[in-house]
Design a protein around this motif. Structure first.
Motif, mmCIF file in Angstrom:
data_model
loop_
_atom_site.group_PDB
_atom_site.id
_atom_site.type_symbol
_atom_site.label_atom_id
_atom_site.label_comp_id
_atom_site.label_asym_id
_atom_site.label_seq_id
_atom_site.Cartn_x
_atom_site.Cartn_y
_atom_site.Cartn_z
ATOM 1 N N ASN A 86 16.760 27.777 19.241
ATOM 2 C CA ASN A 86 15.805 26.188 18.331
ATOM 3 C C ASN A 86 14.631 25.273 18.731
ATOM 4 N N ILE A 87 13.433 25.528 18.064
ATOM 5 C CA ILE A 87 13.090 24.306 18.263
ATOM 6 C C ILE A 87 12.057 23.589 17.330
ATOM 7 N N ALA A 88 12.381 23.654 16.705
ATOM 8 C CA ALA A 88 11.938 22.454 16.164
ATOM 9 C C ALA A 88 13.052 22.419 13.997
ATOM 10 N N SER A 89 12.925 21.762 13.805
ATOM 11 C CA SER A 89 13.377 21.215 12.435
ATOM 12 C C SER A 89 12.067 21.483 11.869
ATOM 13 N N PHE A 90 12.159 23.170 11.341
ATOM 14 C CA PHE A 90 11.360 23.348 10.602
ATOM 15 C C PHE A 90 12.327 23.052 8.484
ATOM 16 N N ALA A 91 10.617 22.969 7.604
ATOM 17 C CA ALA A 91 11.186 22.539 6.734
ATOM 18 C C ALA A 91 10.493 22.973 5.803
ATOM 19 N N ASN A 92 10.092 24.175 5.516
ATOM 20 C CA ASN A 92 9.524 24.835 4.954
ATOM 21 C C ASN A 92 9.284 24.906 3.836
#
Ligand code: AMP
Ligand code: MG
Length: 491
Positions: A13-19
C-alpha cells in the motif's frame, strides 16, 4: 485491485487510490499493465508533491514502482482512449500509446489527481510506437512542468523520474529509456470528446461531459444549460492559461487538440521552450515547419481547438441544431475578448500598474514592439523595468522613449515606488527554464549520467521570483555559441 497484475508484481500500500475513470464504460479506456523493465533506477522523486498526494512509498521500492515493475495495491492501470487534430488534421483514434494511468488519489486539498506513468510500455493504442520515453524528454518535462508550477501557472506536475536500464531507438540513435510519473487534475482532453463525437456516440459523450462537470466544473450543474456552461468554463480556463503562457514567454510547441486539457492545466511538454529575445514569431519545435504553434499564434490556436471542442458538444447543448450552434458560437466568438482581458490584467501586473486606463494595452504593445526591434531579452527586460532594462536594447534610447510614457502613467497612481516594485517582482520572474540551460542539463544526464545540472536547475526554478544572486548565471541569456534554436519531441 488490479486482478490482471501478476501477484509477484504487487507493491505494498502506498496510497489510498480512489479511482473513478476506470468506472466509466469500457469504450473510455483499455486496461493495460506497465511492461517491466530490466533495471529501474530512481533519478528524482518529488517528496513535497508526494506528501500533498498522501503517498507513502517505501524508499526501497520507489524505482520499481515508478518504472512500472511493481504495481501499487489499489491501482487499476489503464490507457485512455482519445482522438485529436494533429497540426490541423483529424486522427480519429490516438489514445495513450505510452502512458498508463495508475489511478487517482484525493490530495490534501480534497482535489482528485491522476497518477500516470509516461513511457511505461506498449498499450493497445501504441500503433507503431515502442511505448517508451527517452531520458531527455522525461527530464525536460520534469524541469519545465515543475518550473511552470513555481511560476504560478496551472500545469501537470512531475512526481518521479526513473531510468529503465533499456536503450531505445530514436532518430538520433540509441538513447537511455526513462519513465516520468505525471500528476494531473485529469487527463481528459479536447481529443477525448472528439473520439466519441466522431463516432456519433452521444451516450458516451454525455457520460464524459457529466464526468468532467462533476470532477472539474461542478458549478456548471446549477446553470440553465449545464453543457453550454461547461463549454464556457473550459474556454475561460484556456483564455486565462494562454495569457499566462504569453506573459512568461512560453511556447508550448504542440497545441494539438489531444494536448489541450479540459481542466485548464498545461499538459504534454514536448518540444516546448521559453523564448529569450522577444520575437512573436518564435518557434522552437523542429516539426512545426509552418509556425502553426508560434508564440503569438497560441491564442488563435486555443480558439480553434475550442471550436473543435464546441462542435463535439453541440448535440448536448440543444437538440435543435440551430440553437446549439448559435449558443456555442457565442462562446467561441467571445474567446478573443476574454483572452484579451486576461492578457491585459497580466500586462498591467508586469508593468507594475495598480489601476486601469484605456491606453494600457497600447503601452504594453509599444514596449513589446520596441523589444522586438531591439532584440531585447523578454525576461530580463521585464525584471529590470525599473532598473537597467535599457541595457538589454540594441538601441537603449528606444527603451528611454517608451519609459517616458510609462513613468507618466505610473505617476497618475498613488502607490509608492516600493509598492510598485513589489508588484512587479511578483509578476516578472528572474528565472525561467532557459532553453540552453535545459539542454545542458539534459546532455550531461544523457551522455555522462551526471544529474547535477538537472538538480541545480530544478532548485533555481523552484523560486523564480526571487533574485538568488548565487545562481545569477541561470538568469542570463545564452552566449552566441550556447543558443539552442530547435527542440524535439523525441517520441
Ligand atoms: P504526443 O505528441 O506526445 O502528444 O503524442 C501523440 C500520440 O502519439 C499519443 O497518442 C501518444 O500516446 C503517441 N505516442 C507518442 N510517442 C509514442 C511512443 N514512443 N510509443 C507509442 N505511442 C506514442
Ligand atoms: Mg499528447
Amino acid at each position: 485491485m488490479a486482478d490482471y497484475a501478476p501477484v509477484e508484481r504487487l507493491a505494498p500500500n502506498i496510497a489510498s487510490f480512489a479511482n473513478s475513470y476506470v468506472r466509466l464504460p469500457a469504450a473510455f479506456y483499455a486496461s493495460t499493465v506497465p511492461t517491466t523493465v530490466p533495471e529501474p533506477r530512481l533519478i528524482k522523486f518529488n517528496d513535497a508533491l508526494a506528501r500533498e498526494l498522501g503517498l507513502t512509498p517505501p524508499a526501497s521500492d520507489l524505482a520499481a514502482i515508478f518504472a512500472g515493475n511493481l504495481i501499487p495495491a489499489g491501482a487499476e492501470p489503464l490507457a485512455m482512449t482519445y482522438a485529436g487534430h494533429q497540426f490541423g488534421g483529424f486522427v480519429p483514434q490516438l489514445g495513450d500509446g505510452r502512458a498508463i494511468l495508475l489511478g487517482e488519489v484525493i490530495d490534501a486539498q480534497g482535489q482528485r489527481r491522476d497518477i500516470q506513468l509516461k513511457g511505461a510500455g506498449r498499450t493497445p493504442f501504441s500503433r507503431r510506437g515502442d511505448g517508451r520515453a527517452a531520458l531527455g524528454p522525461v527530464l525536460r518535462e520534469y524541469l519545465v512542468s515543475e518550473a511552470m508550477h513555481a511560476l504560478g501557472i496551472p500545469t501537470t506536475r512531475a512526481l518521479a523520474a526513473v531510468t529503465t536500464g533499456q536503450q531505445i531507438l530514436r532518430e538520433e540513435g540509441m538513447v537511455p529509456g526513462a519513465v516520468l510519473t505525471r500528476v494531473a487534475a485529469s487527463h481528459v482532453r479536447v481529443g477525448t470528446f472528439q473520439y466519441f463525437a466522431s463516432r456519433g456516440d452521444e451516450m458516451s459523450l454525455r457520460q464524459l461531459a457529466d464526468y468532467v462537470i462533476n470532477r472539474h466544473y461542478p458549478q456548471a450543474k446549477a446553470a440553465e444549460r449545464p453543457y453550454l456552461a461547461l463549454l464556457q468554463l473550459v474556454a475561460t480556463a484556456q483564455a486565462r492559461l494562454i495569457a499566462q503562457w504569453l506573459h512568461v514567454g512560453f511556447i508550448h510547441g504542440v497545441m494539438n487538440t489531444d494536448n489541450m486539457a479540459i481542466s485548464g492545466q498545461t499538459i504534454d511538454f514536448g518540444p516546448c521552450a521559453f523564448m529569450d529575445v522577444f520575437d512573436p514569431a518564435t518557434v522552437y519545435s523542429a516539426i512545426d515547419h509552418y509556425g502553426r504553434y508560434a508564440y503569438a499564434n497560441q491564442p488563435r490556436i486555443a480558439n480553434w481547438n475550442l471550436a473543435r471542442f464546441a462542435e463535439t458538444m453541440l448535440p448536448l447543448i440543444d437538440e435543435r441544431q440551430n440553437t446549439a450552434v448559435s449558443q456555442a458560437s457565442q462562446v467561441i466568438e467571445g474567446f478573443q475578448a476574454q483572452f484579451a482581458d486576461f492578457w491585459l490584467a497580466g500586462a498591467r501586473a508586469k508593468l507594475g500598474l495598480f489601476t486601469a486606463e484605456d491606453g494600457d494595452a497600447g503601452l504594453m504593445n509599444d514596449l513589446l514592439e520596441a523589444m522586438h526591434k531591439n532584440q531585447a531579452d523578454f525576461t530580463l527586460t521585464f525584471r529590470a523595468l525599473n532598473g537597467d532594462a535599457r541595457s538589454h536594447f540594441n538601441d537603449p534610447s528606444a527603451f528611454d522613449a517608451w519609459a517616458i510614457n510609462w513613468r507618466a502613467r505610473c505617476s497618475r497612481e498613488p502607490q509608492s515606488p516600493s509598492e510598485r516594485s513589489v508588484k512587479m517582482q511578483a509578476a516578472n520572474p528572474a528565472f525561467i527554464p532557459r532553453n540552453h540551460r535545459v539542454e545542458q542539463a539534459l546532455q550531461a544526464a544523457i551522455q555522462h549520467a551526471d544529474y547535477s545540472l538537472f538538480e541545480e536547475l530544478l532548485l533555481v526554478l523552484a523560486n523564480p521570483y526571487q533574485d538568488q544572486p548565487e545562481f545569477a548565471r541561470y538568469a542570463t541569456p545564452p552566449e552566441l555559441g550556447e543558443r539552442v534554436l530547435h527542440t524535439f519531441c523525441g517520441t
